[in-house]
Design an enzyme around this catalytic site. Structure first.
Site, PDB file in Angstrom:
ATOM      1  N   CYS A   1      34.872  84.459 -20.313  1.00 56.97           N
ATOM      2  CA  CYS A   1      33.974  83.357 -19.940  1.00 56.97           C
ATOM      3  C   CYS A   1      32.542  83.669 -20.387  1.00 56.97           C
ATOM      4  O   CYS A   1      32.277  83.727 -21.589  1.00 56.97           O
ATOM      5  CB  CYS A   1      34.082  83.084 -18.440  1.00 56.97           C
ATOM      6  SG  CYS A   1      33.490  81.435 -17.981  1.00 56.97           S
TER       7      CYS A   1
ATOM      8  N   HIS B   1      40.157  82.814 -17.024  1.00 59.35           N
ATOM      9  CA  HIS B   1      40.147  83.738 -15.888  1.00 59.35           C
ATOM     10  C   HIS B   1      41.594  84.005 -15.463  1.00 59.35           C
ATOM     11  O   HIS B   1      42.421  83.101 -15.448  1.00 59.35           O
ATOM     12  CB  HIS B   1      39.372  83.146 -14.716  1.00 59.35           C
ATOM     13  CG  HIS B   1      37.917  82.971 -14.988  1.00 59.35           C
ATOM     14  ND1 HIS B   1      37.046  84.024 -15.101  1.00 59.35           N
ATOM     15  CD2 HIS B   1      37.179  81.848 -15.203  1.00 59.35           C
ATOM     16  CE1 HIS B   1      35.827  83.571 -15.345  1.00 59.35           C
ATOM     17  NE2 HIS B   1      35.884  82.256 -15.410  1.00 59.35           N
TER      18      HIS B   1
END
Length: 488
Positions: A331, A429
């Site tokens: 991310c 994630h």
């Protein structure tokens, strides 16, 4: 249907509220009760994507797993994600409504309370039981005005409260008695009892104190919960309490702890692996030799990038790659690995652009619309199954994106790789959570024939262990009455 509601409040932050709520949710679920978790207001940088396309605190996703239900935005209607020491992104019913400082949010609380009560009403109409988690402490007298997180909510919906204190911190009786003393008369009346958490030792040594506490307050102690070592549960926000080095580990992983690190639960599978030593490095620490560097997510990518440079870690990471080491950015970590991060609208801080580390040929522009999705797919290399979720404002483009890290099951590419494959970035994630994916990443970093590890199965076993602890150490007859279970 009108659910029975019990709220779990704590004398302090990290008293164990999240864990006790998860334990009660699994305990009720095992008894066949349709139960939902609820946290009116959460402040955390670990979050999860819901089935209805929103974002909630990670702890509420864990509690939903304990309850046997899919995470929903009603389980955490107000989420605050700090992006500075004085401000936070405010997320209501799963979607951002803006950035606010403490004064601005205080003025906004009536709107937030309306959202809280709307979610509460839907939950009590849908489930048989709702287990509610407070935030921080109800005795913060400076936060009493317009409170939506603790007694303000409990008073509004007229629910009983279980007060939890952490004996491992010391001063447990002062915490409980002092908290009661700072509550109003009506708030004290709704406290149905206490739970003492994280006890080590012989319970007989505590008995005289428990008797004094019950006599002094007129409130029963519903349980003394032991300190449970080795629980595998995703943390609400703080980094793990227990992080012992493994002398026999065959793979070394370094994780820079950025000031606004988010979703560090991505590292759980690595931390738990018996062949892996994970080192979290903080300010002032030298960058140790390692096989793999993982750059975690960030709520303020440009600010964390500047901070990383101030530590001299940018040069250490570049040197690590020059000598053949591997880097994975997740991310915000992927954005840091690119050439440039642009924030023209000031989404995460002052508008502007920052040079990245240049290890991936891509650039990222932060946009107002947050991308939230659940993802399943397969890694491009190794064809390993992978699953997780995306939560990001950044849109990344560039030649490196033509070499994706994985293919989503909807046919779209995700992530990026360098030409030599030693640097990888992904918005996913949970990229280590699937056993196949974990084995692949470990092999790529140099750990062959690693021991298998299924972190998802370990989390399930921990939730069952929590429910067993409720049966063994809580006043079950009192819980049966509170939840109206009859002969259940």
């Amino acid at each position: 249907m009108s659910a029975k509601v019990l709220m779990v409040q704590g004398c302090t932050s990290d008293a164990g509220k999240s864990t006790v709520v998860a334990a009660l949710c699994r305990w009720l679920h095992r008894r066949g009760v349709a139960v939902a978790p609820f946290k009116p207001q959460n402040m955390a940088l670990n979050s999860a994507v819901t089935v209805d396309g929103g974002e909630i605190g990670r702890a509420q996703a864990v509690q939903a797993q304990a309850a046997g239900v899919a995470p929903h935005t009603d389980f955490n209607p107000v989420l605050l994600k700090p992006n500075s020491d004085t401000g936070a992104q405010v997320i209501v019913h799963g979607h951002p409504v803006g950035n606010m400082d403490a004064v601005g949010y205080h003025a906004y609380k009536q709107v937030a309370m309306d959202a809280v009560l709307a979610s509460h009403a839907r939950l009590v109409d849908t489930y048989e039981a709702v287990v509610v988690e407070g935030a921080g402490s109800p005795a913060e007298i400076n936060l009493r005005d317009r409170d939506i997180a603790n007694m303000g909510y409990a008073e509004a919906v007229d629910c009983p409260v279980l007060l939890v204190a952490d004996i491992d911190r010391g001063g447990v009786f002062a915490h409980l008695v002092g908290t009661l003393a700072l509550l109003s008369e009506s708030e004290r009346a709704r406290v149905v009892g206490f739970a003492i958490n994280r006890f080590r030792g012989d319970p007989a040594l505590l008995q005289s104190g428990l008797e004094w506490l019950e006599q002094h307050t007129g409130k029963p102690v519903l349980g003394v919960l032991p300190y449970l070592h080795g629980l595998v549960l995703e943390a609400e926000d703080a980094l793990p309490r227990e992080s012992e080095p493994r002398s026999g580990a065959r793979l070394r992983v370094v994780v820079p702890v950025l000031p606004r690190i988010s979703n560090h639960t991505d590292l759980d599978a690595l931390r738990l692996h018996p062949d892996v030593a994970v080192t979290f490095i903080g300010p002032g620490h030298a960058f140790p030799p390692c096989d793999l560097v993982v750059l975690p997510g960030s709520k303020s990518t440009r600010a964390d990038l500047a901070w990383l440079r101030a530590q001299g870690w940018d040069e250490a990471i570049l040197r690590h790659v020059r000598y053949g080491g591997r880097v994975l950015g997740i991310c915000g970590g992927m954005q840091i690995l690119g050439r440039t991060v642009h924030d023209p609208e000031g989404i995460e801080g002052p508008p502007g652009s920052s040079d990245g580390l240049g290890l991936l040929d891509l650039e990222t522009t932060l946009a107002p619309t947050k991308q939230l999705r659940l993802v399943t797919g397969r890694l491009v290399s190794g064809d390993a199954a992978v699953s997780g979720y995306e939560i990001h404002c950044g849109v990344s483009v560039g030649p490196a994106m033509a070499r994706p890290a994985l293919w989503r099951d909807d046919g779209l590419p995700e992530g990026a790789r360098s030409d030599d494959g030693r640097v990888v970035g992904t918005y996913l994630h949970g990229v280590f959570d699937h056993p196949e994916a974990l084995a692949y990443w470990l092999g790529e970093a140099g750990l062959t024939a690693s021991a298998p590890l299924d972190v998802m199965a370990l989390r399930e076993a921990s939730l069952d262990r929590l429910a067993d602890t409720i049966d063994a150490h809580m006043d079950v007859s009192m819980l049966v009455r509170l939840f109206g279970l009859g002969s259940c």
